[in-house]
Design an enzyme around this catalytic site. Sequence first.
Site: not given
Length: 269
Positions: A49-50, A88, A118, A120, A187
């Site tokens: 999602d970067s 993501d 992925k 979070e 991270e």
Amino acid sequence: MPDSVKKITSKEFISMKARGEKIAMLTAYDYLTATIFDQAGLDSILVGDSASNVMQGNANTIPITVDDMIVYARSVARACKHSLVICDMPFGSYQISKTDAMQNAVRIMKETGADALKIEGGEEYIDTISCIIRAGIPVCGHLGLTPQSVKAFGGFGVRAKETAEAEKLIRDVKLLENAGCFAIVIEKVPAELAARAAAAVKVPIIGIGAGNDVDGQVLVSQDMLGYDPSFHPKFVRAYANLHDIITKAVQDYQSDVKAKAFPNESESY
């Protein structure tokens, strides 16, 4: 890359850790970049999602949507015969309810061809993560600095420096492993803590700003390739300077166009 090369799977990630082989991962968001990475033999590509930052120009990852992620991940998955493709789940796609999370997870997998997702978060989303894994979707966890929570954190600083948060991270690593996650990104945490996490579980810990005593590394490809020389956090190593290379190429092209040097006779029909 030879035709006989095998596709890396989520199970292979766990095998790589067991035999002590480090895992290399980069982000990609488009077909041609993913093709280069895949043919280079890269273990894994994260459609992060970067993309909200580097592709869309947003200040953080919060604005990007499921529809956006599907477009990027579909383009990357089409390119990859070898690399494991992880997509993501963006902010808002799994936080509202388990039902929403399942619908979004299934949709992303069906419409992109990605190999895994992925997500979070740890204990707070463990039930949701477990449901998605039980549906047959491989999930990579993400702990430490979780960018979707940047507004709650108050910035992008190092996480888990205090004992309570550090101990929670270790608990969350074990919870994610027990839920069935095949890997966990950690991270921007102290290297010693990341090493503890890697030693605590059998699934690989993929670090970004988490030292070298983990099972693999991931970087945003634009950072690693030197697109933006003004952005150089401590944990990034630039392996190229594409900013200057591309700038010069554009300037040379413009000069040739204005001087009527391009196209020449051999470049014309």
